[in-house]
Design an enzyme around this catalytic site. Structure first.
Site, PDB file in Angstrom:
ATOM      1  N   ASP A  66      -6.708  16.697  -0.265  1.00 56.45           N
ATOM      2  CA  ASP A  66      -5.442  17.109  -0.888  1.00 56.45           C
ATOM      3  C   ASP A  66      -5.437  16.741  -2.374  1.00 56.45           C
ATOM      4  O   ASP A  66      -4.883  17.472  -3.204  1.00 56.45           O
ATOM      5  CB  ASP A  66      -4.255  16.454  -0.163  1.00 56.45           C
ATOM      6  CG  ASP A  66      -3.032  17.362  -0.129  1.00 56.45           C
ATOM      7  OD1 ASP A  66      -3.114  18.501  -0.628  1.00 56.45           O
ATOM      8  OD2 ASP A  66      -1.987  16.938   0.396  1.00 56.45           O
TER       9      ASP A  66
ATOM     10  N   HIS B 280      -6.585  19.293  -5.165  1.00 57.23           N
ATOM     11  CA  HIS B 280      -5.681  20.245  -5.837  1.00 57.23           C
ATOM     12  C   HIS B 280      -5.398  19.834  -7.278  1.00 57.23           C
ATOM     13  O   HIS B 280      -5.199  20.677  -8.148  1.00 57.23           O
ATOM     14  CB  HIS B 280      -4.330  20.304  -5.104  1.00 57.23           C
ATOM     15  CG  HIS B 280      -4.353  21.125  -3.857  1.00 57.23           C
ATOM     16  ND1 HIS B 280      -4.600  22.473  -3.857  1.00 57.23           N
ATOM     17  CD2 HIS B 280      -4.133  20.780  -2.563  1.00 57.23           C
ATOM     18  CE1 HIS B 280      -4.531  22.939  -2.612  1.00 57.23           C
ATOM     19  NE2 HIS B 280      -4.256  21.928  -1.810  1.00 57.23           N
TER      20      HIS B 280
ATOM     21  N   HIS C 290       4.879  14.103   0.885  1.00 62.13           N
ATOM     22  CA  HIS C 290       4.715  14.313  -0.558  1.00 62.13           C
ATOM     23  C   HIS C 290       5.875  13.617  -1.265  1.00 62.13           C
ATOM     24  O   HIS C 290       6.943  13.413  -0.687  1.00 62.13           O
ATOM     25  CB  HIS C 290       4.687  15.814  -0.879  1.00 62.13           C
ATOM     26  CG  HIS C 290       3.370  16.464  -0.531  1.00 62.13           C
ATOM     27  ND1 HIS C 290       2.916  17.612  -1.124  1.00 62.13           N
ATOM     28  CD2 HIS C 290       2.404  16.117   0.355  1.00 62.13           C
ATOM     29  CE1 HIS C 290       1.736  17.940  -0.628  1.00 62.13           C
ATOM     30  NE2 HIS C 290       1.402  17.055   0.278  1.00 62.13           N
TER      31      HIS C 290
END
Lengths: 353, 353
Positions: B25, B28, B207
């Site tokens: 992740d 990104h 998040h």
């Protein structure tokens, strides 16, 4: 303009007063070097957003500009004059720690238009604020008493200290999570005890060392706090403070009213990021360890220096300082702890570097 | 080495499995450009800390390296080979979104030593994972099904989708807070519903758009989650993910066991900050707005570009995309929304820039 309404109403969870110390606590992150243009730019943006109280000053408060705490670029009078003029709607707050600041500093701040004055003491030393709170009440200025390093006291102790502050004239009381040690349940217990002990507004001021500043502030509100501190982008020393422009819309989503315009608050935070700070605070390893240990983050550079000199792990030093309940002003203890750790390791036959 | 014990024991709240997608992740945040040396350096540090699962790959998972999603520096095979070798103790995880990746990509990942494979789908489209989960079970690899943009589904819907994933063979299920929209109570409701619906481990992936990633992860644990995702320094797009080296000691303080060495984990996070990222994630205004709106943060640049061209406030565009329940892949909708906002303003006689 007083926005200090408290309690619940029919449309949601009630009103919370947001108090913004970006230009005071944030000052720590830039060694108290903000210029008049920087102070003015952020204060105008916060005022336009409807932030009810904008606090300004040296990081350690009135009278603290000095060789020991670091000289500020501007005098207290200059800072207050600039910000007072930049706040057509918001109230101006100041902060003072007896010892750094004096009665004379307080009188000057009142003369320069301070609307809300906070007197801070260590969490078990509310007595030190008695004379200052008395002076402020005589001067007709809103006076609050706040307790630093509050994780070092129990909920009952804090409630007792807050009751004393009220007996000295405090019209508001609060606790600072100075080392960023709290988890939400810790905050709930403390704020609930304080709420039960006094009839004046109760304040919570969070630091983000354990990533919990917003969650802790929400826990404070749910436990009965009336005032929440938060800074644009969390501007502050180390891991930073509660992030203002995150907290306000989160509170709104939960049904709390703050009277603040979220878009304009985001604009103010963009101004802060662009104009005030080299970079927004992040949570680094030292921030985590000092939060876990419950140690004043201002010790950071001293701990790193002394640990390197003694060839010990600074993390061990932080945890030992926490066990010894070190508070600000005890820098000598850092050497004791580091030397003790080195000697203990040598005694166990470990590396002596 | 399986650390996938769950449930409580006599000494505390029980064991949680921490799953670390820093190298997937987090990819990104650097346009999928990590080098072999970077992958190796972090994987070795995480392994030394006892992190049970280290996930690696293109940000969008197996097979996603492409002009549309952005080409990765290394092929899937290269990434898996490097990381597999750097993990003497930890298990290696991979992630795949059907559509980006294929059955062939899965077979290849298994051949390159993937220990845990997650198949991700939009939160109401678990059906898309059926064949892939079946293939993985036949191959004897641990297979999990996870649901993206999960705030767009109710607790009951998510429970139903998770039950389907289990019926397809998933040995673990989970939800991603892809847009960083959750507050802790939202997580509690969803994880509790999922926990009641399935007998396999339940995962939460947070998040940090609203500053709640750590608090949400703790809420997930308290509601019955067995697996928590977190990344070193929160490495990830936009506001970033749950910060791994904050989460682990916070869990420990609350009585949860993870089997991870905190000092070595802090060291690994220092490696990540120094070696992987231009700067650690912070929560900027766009991050806050996309979190509040519940919009995929990958839309950020498109929204900003199109809003500038149409002379509308990108914040209005985010909130309208949220109301229209936009999901990834609907980039055309951004233009519709922006043009609609501009026309509505013109119709009201507002500025037309």
């Amino acid at each position: 303009m007083s926005q200090q309404t408290t309690g619940t109403d029919d449309t949601g969870r009630g009103h919370l007063l947001v108090h913004d110390p970006t230009l005071r606590d944030g000052h720590h992150a830039v060694r108290h070097q903000l210029t008049a243009a920087q102070l003015r730019g952020y204060a105008e943006a916060a005022d336009a957003a409807g932030v009810p109280v904008v606090e300004v000053g040296h990081g350690n408060g009135l009278g603290a500009s000095s060789l020991q705490a670091g000289p500020a670029r501007l005098s207290d009078e200059e800072m207050l004059s600039v910000v007072r003029e930049a706040l057509p709607h918001s109230r101006m707050g100041v902060f003072m720690l007896p010892g750094w600041g004096t009665m004379r500093d307080l009188r000057r701040a009142v003369a320069h238009g301070a609307d809300v004055v906070r007197i801070g003491t260590h969490c078990t030393e509310a007595d030190l604020a008695e004379r200052h709170l008395g002076l402020l009440r005589e001067a007709g200025v809103e006076a609050h008493g706040v307790l630093l390093m509050s994780h070092m006291a129990s909920p009952a102790q804090l409630a007792d200290q807050c009751a004393r502050l009220v007996s000295y004239g405090a019209q508001g009381v609060g606790i600072l999570d100075s080392s960023g040690h709290y988890l939400p349940a810790d905050v709930t217990a403390r704020i609930a005890a304080m709420r039960a002990a006094v009839d004046v507004p109760v304040m919570f001021h969070g630091h983000n060392n354990l990533g919990m500043a917003v969650a802790n502030s929400v826990a404070a509100a749910e436990a009965g706090a009336d005032i929440l501190d938060a800074c644009a982008r969390g501007f502050g020393a180390g891991a930073g403070n509660t992030q203002l422009e995150v907290l306000v819309p989160v509170l709104a989503r939960m049904g709390w009213r703050t009277g603040i315009d979220v878009y304009r608050l985001l604009d103010a935070a963009d101004v802060a990021e662009r104009e005030l700070m080299p970079k927004p605070p992040t949570i680094d390893s030292v921030g985590i360890v000092s939060g876990l240990a419950g140690v004043f983050s201002g010790f950071k550079n001293r701990v790193l220096d002394i640990s390197a000199r003694q060839d010990v792990d600074p993390r061990d030093v932080f945890f030992e300082l926490g066990r010894r309940q070190a508070v600000a002003g005890q820098e000598d203890l850092i050497v004791d702890v580091a030397v003790g750790l080195r000697e203990r390791r040598a005694g166990r036959g470990g590396q002596t570097g």
